[in-house]
Design a protein around this motif. Structure first.
Motif, PDB file in Angstrom:
ATOM      1  N   PRO B 108       0.819  -1.219   0.000  1.00  0.00           N
ATOM      2  CA  PRO B 108       0.000   0.000   0.000  1.00  0.00           C
ATOM      3  C   PRO B 108       0.855   1.272   0.000  1.00  0.00           C
ATOM      4  O   PRO B 108       0.559   2.224  -0.729  1.00  0.00           O
ATOM      5  CB  PRO B 108      -0.818  -0.121   1.289  1.00  0.00           C
ATOM      6  CG  PRO B 108      -0.952  -1.601   1.495  1.00  0.00           C
ATOM      7  CD  PRO B 108       0.372  -2.172   1.037  1.00  0.00           C
ATOM      8  N   ALA B 109       1.950   1.269   0.775  1.00  0.00           N
ATOM      9  CA  ALA B 109       2.805   2.465   0.814  1.00  0.00           C
ATOM     10  C   ALA B 109       3.368   2.768  -0.574  1.00  0.00           C
ATOM     11  O   ALA B 109       3.317   3.919  -1.043  1.00  0.00           O
ATOM     12  CB  ALA B 109       3.939   2.263   1.815  1.00  0.00           C
ATOM     13  N   LEU B 110       3.873   1.747  -1.218  1.00  0.00           N
ATOM     14  CA  LEU B 110       4.460   1.955  -2.539  1.00  0.00           C
ATOM     15  C   LEU B 110       3.384   2.341  -3.559  1.00  0.00           C
ATOM     16  O   LEU B 110       3.634   3.140  -4.470  1.00  0.00           O
ATOM     17  CB  LEU B 110       5.204   0.689  -2.979  1.00  0.00           C
ATOM     18  CG  LEU B 110       6.487   0.919  -3.777  1.00  0.00           C
ATOM     19  CD1 LEU B 110       7.415   1.889  -3.077  1.00  0.00           C
ATOM     20  CD2 LEU B 110       7.208  -0.407  -4.016  1.00  0.00           C
ATOM     21  N   ILE B 112       0.659   4.078  -2.950  1.00  0.00           N
ATOM     22  CA  ILE B 112       0.352   5.501  -2.730  1.00  0.00           C
ATOM     23  C   ILE B 112       1.418   6.368  -3.400  1.00  0.00           C
ATOM     24  O   ILE B 112       1.118   7.308  -4.136  1.00  0.00           O
ATOM     25  CB  ILE B 112       0.273   5.823  -1.217  1.00  0.00           C
ATOM     26  CG1 ILE B 112      -0.933   5.114  -0.582  1.00  0.00           C
ATOM     27  CG2 ILE B 112       0.200   7.331  -0.977  1.00  0.00           C
ATOM     28  CD1 ILE B 112      -0.921   5.106   0.940  1.00  0.00           C
ATOM     29  N   LEU B 113       2.678   6.009  -3.150  1.00  0.00           N
ATOM     30  CA  LEU B 113       3.781   6.829  -3.660  1.00  0.00           C
ATOM     31  C   LEU B 113       3.926   6.717  -5.175  1.00  0.00           C
ATOM     32  O   LEU B 113       4.260   7.701  -5.846  1.00  0.00           O
ATOM     33  CB  LEU B 113       5.082   6.446  -2.949  1.00  0.00           C
ATOM     34  CG  LEU B 113       5.099   6.849  -1.459  1.00  0.00           C
ATOM     35  CD1 LEU B 113       6.215   6.120  -0.712  1.00  0.00           C
ATOM     36  CD2 LEU B 113       5.250   8.361  -1.316  1.00  0.00           C
TER      37      LEU B 113
END
Lengths: 294, 294
Positions: B108-110, B112-113
């Motif tokens: 999820p973090a990647l 978003i980025l």
């Protein structure tokens, strides 16, 4: 201290401009606009837009109000990045500037979308600028996109997240900071310089200045994370080191980190030697960065 | 069918251009660049960039390769929106185009980025355009920011999320679709028209065309969600209606929805009456939209 008065004066002007540029809270979809306004108008030092205004004034004679849209665009990008960084799947921070972080106040979905909308609004603000010619606006748009994008701020955030829980060396730490924090600070200064019509050597000098204060800023942030107060930092003390994140004190030790911060600020000031006393305000801003809290 | 050959030819050109514009997979931070490339190069109909290319050609004589950066910028924005829409805290879709969605493949973090970086890259691509004058680039930048932003695509996504599990009326449904899907389709056509130097009445006609196909597109998407195959839709059938999302069949019924789609496409084609036969390809694209799967 004169610089504090200066910052507080510029803060008022910038906050007023941001208030104007942000969509009204009752405009549909109102929850989105409330979420955007909540984070951007929550305060903050406004260091980035101040740097844009000051750099533009140093090299040219544009009226301050003509530089404000570009200055605020950078601040919007900064705020979008904070909202996304705080998300549960990112740094998972519940508190930002002493208040519930955006996803905590609204929802993760709204925080993602508010961030997206702020980033987009930043580019819209630039496209609306009339005070400089269109070619210059393109240069500034490119500058903002590069500073904020995959080889700039976002790139730094990715490497930062990847480094969590890992031992990283000073080279990797340098990459993270030059990108995650440094890139947008540099962009702030360079956009001001470009707006003002900086000559090539002026742009080079201001770029070096910006790189150095970006580095100093990050070192101080890391030091404060070890020994500052949560109140001054606006987030939990140790919130970075607790996550095994790479920090200057973790790699260099506390005392050497402080020396490094002081040296870096001196280098930032030296880069301004080509200017007259009119650059003093930038020097004071550099000092302010390391004096701010410890 | 000639239109399918046309689409497939343009697809190849657009995919090649996207491949060129996207950062190399081994460039640091490589995980970010892999994530960006994974979603954008996973396929898709490329309807938006095709509309940009075709609209530009209809009204002007720019070489296709000169329109490609603007066309691909719209496609990058479309892809960033899909990545963010699929996130666990948004629509929580594990599958996209028959493959694991971005956050499912990476994190999820990647995701978003990567979305943030694609949105930013879209504006960078526009700022690099040399084939039209700088004023026109600013107009196009403004168009993209408005279509993608808080009063466009992101605004529609917010209202869509807010409507989940609620009974909504046809007015609200209209808002969601005009913004969530319609805004960027309109932007695709208008950016092409602006690049090509459309006269005022040409821009108006193409805008109406784009609004109509945007609506038809959404109606068909909703119909497919009820009766299509998961294979053709590239996501689970019923994945929208299962979430109590507002859909055309839910409000108007299936049969009336199909009639509405056909009428809307006819209106789209009528809007092109001011053009010669050169507009036929846009008419065929409109037909293609509703014929695509049922």
């Amino acid at each position: 201290m004169a610089i504090k008065t200066f910052i507080s004066k510029k803060n008022k002007i910038i906050n007023q401009a941001l208030d104007n540029y942000l969509p009204a809270a009752d405009l549909k979809p109102s929850k989105l606009h409330q979420s955007m306004r909540y984070s951007v108008l929550a305060g903050g030092k406004r260091l980035r837009p101040i740097l844009t205004l000051v750099a533009a004034k140093l090299v040219g004679d544009l009226a301050e109000e003509d530089v404000l849209p570009a200055a605020c665009a950078v601040e919007l990008v900064h705020n979008y990045s904070l909202i996304h960084d705080d998300l549960p799947s990112m740094d998972d921070d519940d508190i930002r500037r002493g208040q519930p972080s955006n996803h905590n106040k609204f929802s993760p979905a709204l925080a993602i979308l508010a961030g997206d909308a702020l980033l987009t609004l930043a580019f819209e603000l630039l496209s609306d600028i009339k005070a400089v010619d269109a070619k210059k606006i393109n240069m500034i748009t490119k500058e903002l996109a590069e500073g904020a994008g995959h080889q700039g701020m976002v790139g730094g955030q990715v490497v930062d997240i990847e480094s969590e829980g890992k031992e990283i060396d000073s080279q990797e730490l340098d990459y993270i900071h030059r990108h995650k924090t440094g890139a947008l600070l540099k962009t702030s200064v360079r956009i001001g310089a470009l707006m003002g019509g900086a000559k090539s050597e002026e742009l080079t000098a201001l770029t070096t200045y910006a790189e150095k204060i970006g580095l100093a800023f990050q070192i101080v942030d890391d030091i404060l994370d070890v020994e500052g107060s949560s109140e001054k930092l606006g987030k939990a003390v140790g919130s970075d080191s607790n996550k095994d994140k790479a920090t200057f004190p973790a790699i260099y030790g506390l005392s050497e980190s402080k020396e490094l911060a002081a040296e870096t600020v001196e280098e930032a000031k030296e880069a301004l030697d080509i200017f007259t006393d009119e650059a003093n305000i930038l020097k004071e801003l550099a000092d302010y960065i390391i004096q701010r809290d410890y």
